[in-house]
Design an enzyme around this catalytic site. Structure first.
Site, PDB file in Angstrom:
ATOM      1  N   CYS A 136     -11.111   2.649   0.363  1.00  0.00           N
ATOM      2  CA  CYS A 136      -9.713   3.003   0.607  1.00  0.00           C
ATOM      3  C   CYS A 136      -9.328   2.217   1.848  1.00  0.00           C
ATOM      4  CB  CYS A 136      -9.566   4.499   0.851  1.00  0.00           C
ATOM      5  SG  CYS A 136      -7.910   4.973   1.412  1.00  0.00           S
ATOM      6  N   CYS A 142      -4.457  -1.728  -1.707  1.00  0.00           N
ATOM      7  CA  CYS A 142      -4.674  -0.297  -1.933  1.00  0.00           C
ATOM      8  C   CYS A 142      -5.641  -0.163  -3.104  1.00  0.00           C
ATOM      9  CB  CYS A 142      -3.335   0.343  -2.285  1.00  0.00           C
ATOM     10  SG  CYS A 142      -3.452   2.046  -2.850  1.00  0.00           S
ATOM     11  N   HIS A 156      -7.287   2.702   4.051  1.00  0.00           N
ATOM     12  CA  HIS A 156      -7.025   3.486   5.269  1.00  0.00           C
ATOM     13  C   HIS A 156      -8.303   3.656   6.107  1.00  0.00           C
ATOM     14  CE1 HIS A 156      -3.265   4.689   3.317  1.00  0.00           C
ATOM     15  NE2 HIS A 156      -2.902   5.325   4.413  1.00  0.00           N
ATOM     16  N   ASP A 175       0.880  -1.176   0.000  1.00  0.00           N
ATOM     17  CA  ASP A 175       0.000   0.000   0.000  1.00  0.00           C
ATOM     18  C   ASP A 175       0.914   1.223   0.000  1.00  0.00           C
ATOM     19  OD1 ASP A 175      -2.402   1.581   0.322  1.00  0.00           O
ATOM     20  OD2 ASP A 175      -1.915   1.811   2.440  1.00  0.00           O
ATOM     21  N   SER A 176       0.308   2.403  -0.098  1.00  0.00           N
ATOM     22  CA  SER A 176       1.110   3.629  -0.016  1.00  0.00           C
ATOM     23  C   SER A 176       1.624   3.842   1.407  1.00  0.00           C
ATOM     24  CB  SER A 176       0.258   4.831  -0.424  1.00  0.00           C
ATOM     25  OG  SER A 176      -0.862   4.939   0.439  1.00  0.00           O
ATOM     26  N   GLU A 207      -3.045   8.959   7.874  1.00  0.00           N
ATOM     27  CA  GLU A 207      -1.613   8.645   7.847  1.00  0.00           C
ATOM     28  C   GLU A 207      -0.860   9.511   8.854  1.00  0.00           C
ATOM     29  OE1 GLU A 207       1.187   6.138   6.476  1.00  0.00           O
ATOM     30  OE2 GLU A 207      -0.734   6.136   5.435  1.00  0.00           O
TER      31      GLU A 207
HETATM   32  N1  DGL Z   1      -4.917   3.076   1.025  1.00  0.00           N
HETATM   33  C1  DGL Z   1      -4.955   3.525  -0.299  1.00  0.00           C
HETATM   34  C2  DGL Z   1      -6.236   3.221  -1.031  1.00  0.00           C
HETATM   35  O1  DGL Z   1      -6.860   2.235  -0.692  1.00  0.00           O
HETATM   36  C3  DGL Z   1      -4.214   4.753  -0.686  1.00  0.00           C
HETATM   37  C4  DGL Z   1      -4.520   6.044  -0.040  1.00  0.00           C
HETATM   38  C5  DGL Z   1      -3.560   7.081  -0.583  1.00  0.00           C
HETATM   39  O2  DGL Z   1      -2.348   6.871  -0.491  1.00  0.00           O
HETATM   40  O3  DGL Z   1      -4.049   8.084  -1.137  1.00  0.00           O
HETATM   41  O4  DGL Z   1      -6.615   3.882  -1.950  1.00  0.00           O
END
Ligand code: DGL
Length: 277
Positions: free
Chosen positions: A196, A83, A198, A20-21, A164
């Site tokens: 997402c 992600c 996150h 993931d990021s 984050e």
């Molecule tokens: N967790 C990620 C997603 O599901 C990326 C969020 C990001 O880095 O913008 O899209």
């Protein structure tokens, strides 16, 4: 550059790669650990390039290829794109790229299947990054399932960077979440997709906004089940043994370390792995 042309036979004890990021994919890694406690996991958080959600498709593809190279170098039998932004921008490309060496699982297909099975005919909201929402990948894939779902997508670009930074369960996060969820796009929805990885970290706050009246759908458990199914079908389930997990970040951040401890309940050693030297 990789020179393998023939399929590489993977062993059941080979690790599962997850990326993931940043910390978002840890929600998926955690679900995988719960569902498949013997699997060895290698997690890559591309903290040097987050947020992915604001990046171009080409940039996310380039990062994803670099990360796939790292995971393949460690012998991963499967790569989970934990992600949504990378799944929407780079899944097809990665699938082709690692075709002979590992299986790829994205976070979107298992969720689309879940929605089509359990929410056919309903009006469903979806929140995600700009990359995910603008890609139109969810409506396109749902359309293919003929599930007659009315999807109402809303880009919520501040949420991933906010999470984050460790901003959740506080007044600022409450207000930002409230502002987004009261957008008229989401009026009258019968469920909300957290598109997402996150967002499960702010699930409580989203639930609070809806007073628990709107089911929240996050992909972590469905992805873990999809992985289990694949490993079972290909006799690739890890043998019962204490697993070894490794964590890589392209840039060191305190919040990443805090999040790994939150999910894995112990001190975790983070390996710094710059993608470009
Ligand atoms: N967790 C990620 C997603 O599901 C990326 C969020 C990001 O880095 O913008 O899209």
């Amino acid at each position: 550059m990789r020179l393998f042309l023939r399929p590489v036979k993977k062993h059941a004890s080979a690790p599962v790669g997850i990326f993931d990021s940043g910390i978002g994919g840890l929600t998926v890694a955690h679900a995988i650990q719960q569902q498949l406690p013997h699997e060895n996991l290698i997690y890559f958080g591309d903290t040097a390039h987050l947020p992915y959600g604001d990046k171009s498709e080409a940039a996310i593809q380039a990062y994803s290829i670099k990360i796939a190279d790292v995971l393949l170098k460690h012998g991963c039998k499967v790569i989970v794109i934990a992600c949504n932004s990378a799944s929407s921008a780079a899944y097809e490309l990665l699938k082709e790229y690692v075709r002979h060496e590992a299986h790829i699982i994205n976070v979107i297909d298992p969720m689309v299947e879940f929605i089509a099975t359990h929410f056919a005919g309903k009006t469903i909201g979806l929140i995600g990054t700009k990359r995910t929402v603008q890609s139109g990948v969810y409506p396109r894939r749902l359309e293919l399932c003929h599930a007659q779902v009315t999807l109402k997508p809303l880009a919520t670009p501040l949420l991933a960077p906010m999470i984050e930074e460790g901003f959740f369960n506080n007044q600022i996060s409450h207000e930002i979440i409230q502002q987004y969820l009261s957008d008229e796009t989401l009026a009258g929805i019968e469920a909300l997709v957290l598109a997402c990885t996150h967002y499960p970290l702010i699930q409580q706050e989203i639930n609070h906004y809806y007073q628990g009246a709107v089911p929240l759908l996050d992909s972590a458990a469905t992805v873990a089940r999809a992985l289990q199914q694949y490993l079972q079908q290909h006799q690739l389930l890890a043998p019962a043994a204490t697993p070894r997990h490794q964590f890589f970040v392209s840039d060191y951040t305190d919040s990443f370390e805090a999040a790994t401890q939150l999910f894995f309940k112990k001190q975790i050693r983070l390996n710094h792995y710059p993608l470009w030297n």
